[in-house]
Scaffold this motif. Sequence first.
Motif, PDB file in Angstrom:
ATOM      1  N   SER A  35       0.838  -1.198   0.000  1.00  0.00           N
ATOM      2  CA  SER A  35       0.000   0.000   0.000  1.00  0.00           C
ATOM      3  C   SER A  35       0.874   1.250   0.000  1.00  0.00           C
ATOM      4  N   PRO A  36       0.644   2.186  -0.931  1.00  0.00           N
ATOM      5  CA  PRO A  36       1.402   3.440  -0.899  1.00  0.00           C
ATOM      6  C   PRO A  36       1.001   4.331   0.287  1.00  0.00           C
ATOM      7  N   ILE A  37      -0.192   4.113   0.817  1.00  0.00           N
ATOM      8  CA  ILE A  37      -0.663   4.899   1.962  1.00  0.00           C
ATOM      9  C   ILE A  37      -0.080   4.365   3.263  1.00  0.00           C
ATOM     10  N   ASN A  38       0.058   3.042   3.349  1.00  0.00           N
ATOM     11  CA  ASN A  38       0.575   2.408   4.551  1.00  0.00           C
ATOM     12  C   ASN A  38       1.654   1.396   4.156  1.00  0.00           C
ATOM     13  N   PRO A  39       2.822   1.892   3.692  1.00  0.00           N
ATOM     14  CA  PRO A  39       3.859   0.966   3.218  1.00  0.00           C
ATOM     15  C   PRO A  39       4.471   0.167   4.369  1.00  0.00           C
ATOM     16  N   PRO A  40       5.006  -1.009   4.053  1.00  0.00           N
ATOM     17  CA  PRO A  40       5.665  -1.796   5.098  1.00  0.00           C
ATOM     18  C   PRO A  40       6.944  -1.113   5.570  1.00  0.00           C
ATOM     19  N   SER A  41       7.404  -1.498   6.740  1.00  0.00           N
ATOM     20  CA  SER A  41       8.652  -0.932   7.251  1.00  0.00           C
ATOM     21  C   SER A  41       9.820  -1.434   6.420  1.00  0.00           C
ATOM     22  N   GLY A  42      10.943  -0.763   6.522  1.00  0.00           N
ATOM     23  CA  GLY A  42      12.144  -1.165   5.786  1.00  0.00           C
ATOM     24  C   GLY A  42      11.977  -0.948   4.304  1.00  0.00           C
ATOM     25  N   CYS A  43      12.468  -1.879   3.516  1.00  0.00           N
ATOM     26  CA  CYS A  43      12.334  -1.802   2.068  1.00  0.00           C
ATOM     27  C   CYS A  43      10.881  -2.092   1.707  1.00  0.00           C
TER      28      CYS A  43
END
Length: 77
Positions: A35-43
């Motif tokens: 999700s561009p709104i809620n991206p995962p942490s790190g890469c």
Amino acid sequence: PKHPYTQALLSAIPVPDPTIEAAREHQVLPGEVPSPINPPSGCVFHPRCPMAVDGCREQTPELREVTPGHWVACSEV
């Protein structure tokens, strides 16, 4: 070596010859697009990357030049 995302992007470019295009393999990456709104942490690509290691989940990789004019943001390339 090319990053798996680079390989997948290049395989998505259509070939203008319909016979060749119909016969060639496309590389499809498994998993959900982040999700561009809620991206995962790190890469942000680590959930779908076959090269991901534990550090990919924790640290955002720095952009670096691996060969002249070829830049990557990946610790594994």
